[in-house]
Enzyme design. Structure first.
Site, PDB file in Angstrom:
ATOM      1  N   LYS A 109       0.939  -1.282   0.021  1.00  0.00           N
ATOM      2  CA  LYS A 109       0.109  -0.032   0.088  1.00  0.00           C
ATOM      3  C   LYS A 109       0.783   1.389   0.069  1.00  0.00           C
ATOM      4  O   LYS A 109       0.397   2.086  -0.644  1.00  0.00           O
ATOM      5  CB  LYS A 109      -0.930   0.084   1.047  1.00  0.00           C
ATOM      6  CG  LYS A 109      -2.036  -0.994   1.057  1.00  0.00           C
ATOM      7  CD  LYS A 109      -3.215  -0.712   2.056  1.00  0.00           C
ATOM      8  CE  LYS A 109      -4.660  -1.702   1.784  1.00  0.00           C
ATOM      9  NZ  LYS A 109      -5.568  -1.698   2.659  1.00  0.00           N
ATOM     10  N   LYS A 190      -6.004  -9.435  -5.644  1.00  0.00           N
ATOM     11  CA  LYS A 190      -7.144  -9.682  -4.546  1.00  0.00           C
ATOM     12  C   LYS A 190      -8.084  -8.695  -4.632  1.00  0.00           C
ATOM     13  O   LYS A 190      -7.874  -7.479  -5.196  1.00  0.00           O
ATOM     14  CB  LYS A 190      -6.994  -9.781  -3.108  1.00  0.00           C
ATOM     15  CG  LYS A 190      -6.913  -8.675  -2.339  1.00  0.00           C
ATOM     16  CD  LYS A 190      -6.689  -8.790  -0.866  1.00  0.00           C
ATOM     17  CE  LYS A 190      -6.817  -7.375   0.016  1.00  0.00           C
ATOM     18  NZ  LYS A 190      -7.850  -7.203   0.948  1.00  0.00           N
ATOM     19  N   LYS A 193     -11.645  -3.449  -1.531  1.00  0.00           N
ATOM     20  CA  LYS A 193     -12.645  -2.512  -1.319  1.00  0.00           C
ATOM     21  C   LYS A 193     -12.137  -1.162  -1.793  1.00  0.00           C
ATOM     22  O   LYS A 193     -12.881  -0.227  -2.493  1.00  0.00           O
ATOM     23  CB  LYS A 193     -13.125  -2.186   0.134  1.00  0.00           C
ATOM     24  CG  LYS A 193     -14.085  -3.033   0.578  1.00  0.00           C
ATOM     25  CD  LYS A 193     -14.666  -2.111   1.917  1.00  0.00           C
ATOM     26  CE  LYS A 193     -14.230  -3.285   3.117  1.00  0.00           C
ATOM     27  NZ  LYS A 193     -13.138  -2.601   3.806  1.00  0.00           N
TER      28      LYS A 193
HETATM   29  P1  ATP Z   1      -9.099  -2.856   1.427  1.00  0.00           P
HETATM   30  O1  ATP Z   1      -8.920  -2.815  -0.044  1.00  0.00           O
HETATM   31  O2  ATP Z   1      -9.452  -1.372   1.771  1.00  0.00           O
HETATM   32  O3  ATP Z   1      -7.790  -3.046   2.193  1.00  0.00           O
HETATM   33  P2  ATP Z   1     -10.481  -5.107   2.143  1.00  0.00           P
HETATM   34  O4  ATP Z   1     -11.577  -5.154   0.932  1.00  0.00           O
HETATM   35  O5  ATP Z   1      -9.315  -5.765   1.842  1.00  0.00           O
HETATM   36  O6  ATP Z   1     -10.142  -3.638   1.945  1.00  0.00           O
HETATM   37  P3  ATP Z   1     -10.865  -5.153   4.770  1.00  0.00           P
HETATM   38  O7  ATP Z   1     -11.988  -4.105   5.650  1.00  0.00           O
HETATM   39  O8  ATP Z   1      -9.566  -4.847   4.667  1.00  0.00           O
HETATM   40  O9  ATP Z   1     -11.367  -5.189   3.355  1.00  0.00           O
HETATM   41  O10 ATP Z   1     -11.202  -6.499   5.278  1.00  0.00           O
HETATM   42  C1  ATP Z   1     -12.377  -7.164   5.935  1.00  0.00           C
HETATM   43  C2  ATP Z   1     -12.436  -8.644   5.654  1.00  0.00           C
HETATM   44  O11 ATP Z   1     -12.325  -9.058   4.441  1.00  0.00           O
HETATM   45  C3  ATP Z   1     -10.953  -9.022   6.400  1.00  0.00           C
HETATM   46  O12 ATP Z   1     -11.021 -10.413   6.943  1.00  0.00           O
HETATM   47  C4  ATP Z   1     -10.165  -9.679   5.052  1.00  0.00           C
HETATM   48  O13 ATP Z   1      -9.355 -10.638   5.222  1.00  0.00           O
HETATM   49  C5  ATP Z   1     -11.501  -9.860   4.229  1.00  0.00           C
HETATM   50  N1  ATP Z   1     -11.192  -9.681   2.653  1.00  0.00           N
HETATM   51  C6  ATP Z   1     -10.932  -8.651   2.128  1.00  0.00           C
HETATM   52  N2  ATP Z   1     -10.705  -8.955   0.915  1.00  0.00           N
HETATM   53  C7  ATP Z   1     -10.663 -10.170   0.793  1.00  0.00           C
HETATM   54  C8  ATP Z   1     -10.893 -11.088  -0.495  1.00  0.00           C
HETATM   55  N3  ATP Z   1     -10.494 -10.484  -1.613  1.00  0.00           N
HETATM   56  N4  ATP Z   1     -11.091 -12.306  -0.341  1.00  0.00           N
HETATM   57  C9  ATP Z   1     -11.345 -12.895   0.999  1.00  0.00           C
HETATM   58  N5  ATP Z   1     -11.560 -12.289   2.077  1.00  0.00           N
HETATM   59  C10 ATP Z   1     -11.088 -10.885   1.875  1.00  0.00           C
END
Ligand code: ATP
Ligand code: LTN
Length: 324
Positions: A109, A190, A193
């Site tokens: 990041k 991956k 969000k």
């Molecule tokens: P950001 O992109 O802002 O880092 P994010 O989409 O990764 O956000 P988080 O709030 O960081 O979301 O994660 C919330 C939960 O969702 C965590 O347990 C994380 O491991 C899970 N998660 C996020 N993205 C994935 C994915 N692509 N596949 C499986 N689990 C995910």
């Protein structure tokens, strides 16, 4: 068994968040489960105050819509319980600068940004504080959080060794399939969000036609063999994993049932629509009333009882308050 997990109000929820985290939260739901909307974590990236406020309430509504009953589990907002930031400071003085700069997520990041916030570096310590405050045994998360969980375990053990037995040492619990849902357009990245990839991301709020379009356009490969193989066929493996997770089966069993990618994609979108539509309908109903503020206030009160006792124990152990 105490369960704790958190999610950032950093954007719209997608199927990765659902399959990696929230679906497991629902499965692990008991009166001993604490689920937290980690708004302090969202401050590590630039965000307008109004947007942060709005997203925090949206995420709370999604979590309830997905099946978390706030009369059973404790659902709350991180910043409403001041001990998270307080314990994070104590743990920052246990963590080393070197181990934080080595975190994969920080390296990835920070490479994408100018003016990287110090909070982006120390964020895994705040996450450790979240978990340790609740004497947590199990932390249901997606695969991308494993390294952060390892840090939380190390900090708990280091603190206990240095200052006496204070924290329970937690462990990560990841789902059997779909622990890492990949972007549909780029299956080496991956689904996320905070990185915009409209066609590559299925949002929980997507309508049936949008889900079908995104799945049908998902990148696969040209050899046409229905084989579950992450190294050689990541796009297909991603689809099989999601299928298995929604269906509660195994990706190889799913692969054995289909010959053509097109059939697999069509039935996967039907399964997704069937699973996600009722959640989205409940979400829209929840957004129309104001009951959630009360729910979150009650959650914070319940969480504070546990968090204040753990914080007091840590403050005493480290020498800030008198021994009893
Ligand atoms: P950001 O992109 O802002 O880092 P994010 O989409 O990764 O956000 P988080 O709030 O960081 O979301 O994660 C919330 C939960 O969702 C965590 O347990 C994380 O491991 C899970 N998660 C996020 N993205 C994935 C994915 N692509 N596949 C499986 N689990 C995910
Ligand atoms: N860092 C996590 C969100 C998070 C979390 C937690 C998850 C913050 N605190 C405590 C589990 C337990 C992420 O998904 N980015």
């Amino acid at each position: 068994m105490r369960v704790f997990s958190g999610i950032q109000p950093s954007g719209d929820l997608h199927v990765g968040n659902y399959l990696g985290a929230i679906k497991q939260w629902v499965a692990a739901q008991t009166s001993d489960a604490f689920y937290c909307i980690v708004d302090l974590h969202a401050l590590t990236n630039p965000v307008e105050p109004e947007i942060l406020r709005e997203r925090t309430r949206e995420i709370a509504a999604w979590i309830v819509a997905a099946g978390i009953d706030p009369d059973v589990s404790t659902l709350f907002v991180q910043s409403h319980v001041p001990y998270h930031a307080q314990l994070a400071w104590l743990l920052e003085c246990v963590a080393s600068y070197g181990e934080l700069t080595r975190m994969t997520q920080f390296k990835e990041k920070s490479a994408l940004q100018d003016g990287v916030r110090a909070g982006l570096l120390t964020y895994p310590v705040l996450m450790a504080a979240d978990i340790l405050l609740y004497d947590t045994a199990d932390v249901p998360v997606g695969d991308d959080q494993r390294q952060h969980l390892e840090l939380a375990r190390n900090l708990a053990e280091r603190f206990n060794n240095r200052y006496g037995e204070t924290f329970q040492v937690p462990r990560a619990v990841t789902p059997a399939s779909a622990a890492r849902v990949m972007d549909l357009q780029d299956p080496t990245r991956k689904m996320s969000k905070s990185v915009a990839s409209e066609l590559g991301t299925v949002y929980l709020d997507d309508r049936a036609d949008a889900i079908a379009r995104k799945i049908s356009k998902a990148v696969t490969d040209t050899d046409g063999a229905m084989v579950y193989d992450w190294d050689r066929k990541p796009g297909l493996a991603n689809l099989l994993d999601m299928f298995a997770a929604f269906e509660g089966s195994d990706p190889r069993t799913v692969a054995a049932r289909y010959q053509r990618y097109g059939d697999l994609k069509r039935e996967l979108s039907e399964l997704m629509v069937e699973s996600l539509t009722p959640i989205a309908a409940r979400y829209r109903a929840l957004r129309e009333n104001d009951a959630l503020d009360d729910v979150l206030a009650r959650g914070a009160a319940k969480a504070s009882v546990v968090a204040s006792a753990t914080y007091a124990r840590a403050a005493q152990a480290i020498g800030l308050t008198r021994g009893r």
